[in-house]
Design a protein around this motif. Structure first.
Motif, PDB file in Angstrom:
ATOM      1  N   ARG A   1      66.826  31.014  52.393  1.00 48.76           N
ATOM      2  CA  ARG A   1      66.911  30.305  51.081  1.00 48.76           C
ATOM      3  C   ARG A   1      68.412  30.377  50.532  1.00 48.76           C
ATOM      4  NH1 ARG A   1      63.947  27.809  47.695  1.00 48.76           N
ATOM      5  NH2 ARG A   1      62.184  28.461  48.850  1.00 48.76           N
ATOM      6  N   ARG A   2      69.310  31.835  50.911  1.00 47.77           N
ATOM      7  CA  ARG A   2      70.591  31.631  50.522  1.00 47.77           C
ATOM      8  C   ARG A   2      71.493  30.585  51.102  1.00 47.77           C
ATOM      9  NH1 ARG A   2      73.252  35.727  48.045  1.00 47.77           N
ATOM     10  NH2 ARG A   2      71.454  37.123  47.976  1.00 47.77           N
TER      11      ARG A   2
ATOM     12  N   ALA B   1      64.017  20.987  37.802  1.00 45.29           N
ATOM     13  CA  ALA B   1      64.450  22.226  38.648  1.00 45.29           C
ATOM     14  C   ALA B   1      64.594  23.526  37.779  1.00 45.29           C
ATOM     15  CB  ALA B   1      65.712  21.973  39.556  1.00 45.29           C
ATOM     16  N   ALA B   2      65.216  23.415  36.700  1.00 48.57           N
ATOM     17  CA  ALA B   2      65.682  24.408  35.746  1.00 48.57           C
ATOM     18  C   ALA B   2      64.435  24.850  35.078  1.00 48.57           C
ATOM     19  CB  ALA B   2      66.633  24.083  34.653  1.00 48.57           C
ATOM     20  N   ALA B   3      63.337  24.128  34.533  1.00 47.71           N
ATOM     21  CA  ALA B   3      62.112  24.434  33.882  1.00 47.71           C
ATOM     22  C   ALA B   3      61.273  24.986  34.997  1.00 47.71           C
ATOM     23  CB  ALA B   3      61.523  23.115  33.347  1.00 47.71           C
ATOM     24  N   LEU B   4      61.017  24.457  36.189  1.00 46.72           N
ATOM     25  CA  LEU B   4      60.190  25.114  37.163  1.00 46.72           C
ATOM     26  C   LEU B   4      60.662  26.223  37.701  1.00 46.72           C
ATOM     27  CD1 LEU B   4      59.286  21.863  39.355  1.00 46.72           C
ATOM     28  CD2 LEU B   4      58.171  22.798  37.408  1.00 46.72           C
ATOM     29  N   GLY B   5      62.025  26.381  37.950  1.00 46.53           N
ATOM     30  CA  GLY B   5      62.584  27.777  38.429  1.00 46.53           C
ATOM     31  C   GLY B   5      62.445  28.847  37.505  1.00 46.53           C
TER      32      GLY B   5
ATOM     33  N   THR C   1      58.805  28.116  43.278  1.00 46.82           N
ATOM     34  CA  THR C   1      59.883  27.969  44.318  1.00 46.82           C
ATOM     35  C   THR C   1      60.081  26.376  44.442  1.00 46.82           C
ATOM     36  OG1 THR C   1      58.126  27.949  46.091  1.00 46.82           O
ATOM     37  CG2 THR C   1      59.438  29.961  45.832  1.00 46.82           C
ATOM     38  N   THR C   2      61.499  26.013  44.166  1.00 46.18           N
ATOM     39  CA  THR C   2      61.729  24.632  44.088  1.00 46.18           C
ATOM     40  C   THR C   2      62.893  24.150  45.078  1.00 46.18           C
ATOM     41  OG1 THR C   2      60.988  24.568  41.855  1.00 46.18           O
ATOM     42  CG2 THR C   2      62.466  22.833  42.222  1.00 46.18           C
ATOM     43  N   LEU C   3      63.110  22.962  45.797  1.00 41.30           N
ATOM     44  CA  LEU C   3      63.759  22.837  46.293  1.00 41.30           C
ATOM     45  C   LEU C   3      64.698  21.457  45.822  1.00 41.30           C
ATOM     46  CD1 LEU C   3      65.976  22.479  48.871  1.00 41.30           C
ATOM     47  CD2 LEU C   3      64.093  21.194  49.898  1.00 41.30           C
ATOM     48  N   LEU C   4      65.874  21.348  45.375  1.00 45.58           N
ATOM     49  CA  LEU C   4      66.476  20.098  44.608  1.00 45.58           C
ATOM     50  C   LEU C   4      67.430  19.711  45.591  1.00 45.58           C
ATOM     51  CD1 LEU C   4      66.819  18.365  42.247  1.00 45.58           C
ATOM     52  CD2 LEU C   4      68.513  19.935  41.313  1.00 45.58           C
TER      53      LEU C   4
ATOM     54  N   SER D   1      64.390  31.520  42.408  1.00 42.50           N
ATOM     55  CA  SER D   1      63.330  30.448  42.948  1.00 42.50           C
ATOM     56  C   SER D   1      63.795  28.939  43.289  1.00 42.50           C
ATOM     57  CB  SER D   1      62.218  30.547  42.143  1.00 42.50           C
ATOM     58  OG  SER D   1      62.548  29.958  40.828  1.00 42.50           O
ATOM     59  N   VAL D   2      64.975  28.611  42.982  1.00 42.43           N
ATOM     60  CA  VAL D   2      65.686  27.539  43.188  1.00 42.43           C
ATOM     61  C   VAL D   2      66.740  27.284  44.152  1.00 42.43           C
ATOM     62  CG1 VAL D   2      66.701  25.243  42.003  1.00 42.43           C
ATOM     63  CG2 VAL D   2      65.062  26.703  40.817  1.00 42.43           C
TER      64      VAL D   2
END
Length: 431
Positions: free
Chosen positions: A3-4, A38-42, A47-50, A150-151
């Motif tokens: 993810r990094r 993305a900010a709300a879910l994160g 785990t969120t991919l934007l 998580s984002v």
């Protein structure tokens, strides 16, 4: 790939990679709505991919940004940004909107200008909201995402293709990688690739108008009054900014708008100053100018199999009465609440019942706001003597009958389906 590594927008995946990047939710589109979701879910630990086609947010002053628009955020929208951890950085750039003034210009020598003020101090909540530069909103939201483990925020990346299976949509990305998730969210605008690929139909209609946007500095204070003047070609709106600055939304006939945008600053400023009419004293243009053709669009459905549509991928309307992003953020609040509850109970985030409930929860609000914005634009943007008289009588009635004025102000600030909890002060806490 870790993810990094995915967060580095300059990195490119090995095209031979066979395993897709897996998230719980993947969002296509990095506009203000996609960033907010993305900010709300994160913030809830989902785990969120934007996937964002834009470059990383600039750290330059907002006046140097290519996006020279501002957004008048009502208080409910600000509550959502607070819940997402993305309001604190906006506050120093935010300007209170206390009064909304509507002016109906005179038509010939026989008529006089009429106006009325909608004063937020007559309601339970004052001000109506705050005006914030879009460039600042993007910068603050991007900074918030960078702090959420998580984002994954992929900038300068597009979706090249999408294919569906019962487990979710598989996305092929321009950086050579693939991605899949329980739920895909299309936040990719009026011409949404997600909507079209899913086979969701929509209806759209253009207007013969273009919105010219720019910033001005002026010698007189704006007194936190937003002024909307109705011309035959469309409204001309002055929206307060920090200090003695204001943003302009100038709706003009498209052919003339193109000519105005091609003029040099000196010639354009002369026309602009004439339009303002001396109400703000000496005026100076600063920053960039922009032009945005007006159109409206409504999707037949706000969801498909393991797919949700939000913001302008689901609906788009002309820039009337600050409805655009505020309407989109209500999509975000409703969908985020449902997904967070589903996540906390350990259930499938792409569940069809969840998506159907989201669609039902949003449609009435969207359709009524679109009808109102379309009708108001057509009603106000014409040179009919009869309609001019009706507009004048309407403004007089509103001015002279406080209960009607208060009813209109309260209605404009509320959603027919009620206010989502995330817009009422509810905090997001990961479980």
């Amino acid at each position: 790939m870790s993810r990094r590594q995915m967060t580095d927008s300059s990195s490119r995946s090995n095209s031979s990679q066979s395993e897709p990047v897996t998230s719980q939710v993947q969002i296509v589109g990095g506009g203000l709505a996609g960033l907010s979701l993305a900010a709300a879910l994160g913030s809830a630990g989902i785990t969120t991919l934007l996937i964002d086609q834009e470059a990383p947010a600039s750290t330059a002053p907002y006046s140097e940004a290519t996006d020279n628009r501002t957004t008048a955020l009502i208080l409910n929208s600000i509550n959502l940004l607070k819940a997402c951890g993305a309001w604190e950085g906006c506050e120093e750039y935010a300007t209170a909107l206390t009064v909304m003034r509507i002016i109906n210009l005179p038509r010939g020598r026989q008529t006089r200008a009429s106006s009325t003020d909608f004063d937020s101090r007559e309601t339970e909540t004052s001000p109506f909201g705050y005006n914030v530069p879009n460039a600042v909103l993007r910068q603050v939201l991007c900074q918030r995402l960078s702090r959420l483990s998580s984002v994954t925020h992929l900038t300068q990346t597009r979706v090249d293709s999408m294919s569906y299976s019962e487990n979710g949509w598989l996305l092929a990305l321009s950086n050579g990688s693939k991605a899949t998730a329980q739920l895909t969210v299309g936040a990719d605008g009026k011409n949404s690739f997600c909507r079209k690929t899913a086979g969701i139909r929509s209806m759209s209609w253009p207007y013969p108008q273009t919105a010219i946007t720019c910033y001005i500095e002026h010698s007189k204070p704006h007194q936190n009054i937003s002024t909307e003047t109705h011309y035959p070609a469309g409204p001309f709106t002055l929206v307060p900014m920090m200090g003695k600055r204001s943003s302009i939304v100038w709706v003009e006939e498209t052919r003339l708008a193109r000519k105005l945008l091609q003029q040099d600053d000196q010639t354009f400023s002369k026309t602009l100053i004439e339009k303002i009419g001396g109400r703000l004293g000496n005026v100076k243009l600063f920053g960039h100018r922009g032009g945005f053709p007006l159109s409206a669009m409504l999707s037949n459905s706000f969801h498909g199999p393991r797919l949700a549509l939000v913001a302008e991928a689901a609906h788009a309307l002309p820039p009337i009465a600050a409805q655009g992003l505020n309407l989109s953020l209500r999509d975000i609040a409703v969908l985020a609440e449902a997904l967070i509850d589903q996540h906390n109970s350990g259930q499938d985030l792409g569940d069809s019942n969840l998506l159907e409930n989201y669609d039902r929860a949003r449609r009435l609000d969207v359709v009524t706001r679109m009808a109102a914005a379309d009708g108001l634009n057509r009603f106000a943007s014409n040179d009919s003597g009869i309609l001019h008289g009706i507009r004048g009588l309407g403004l007089a009635a509103i001015r002279n009958f406080p209960p009607l004025r208060q009813f209109m102000m309260n209605t404009g600030m509320r959603s027919p389906g009620g206010t989502p909890a995330l817009m009422s002060g509810k905090e997001i806490t990961p479980e």
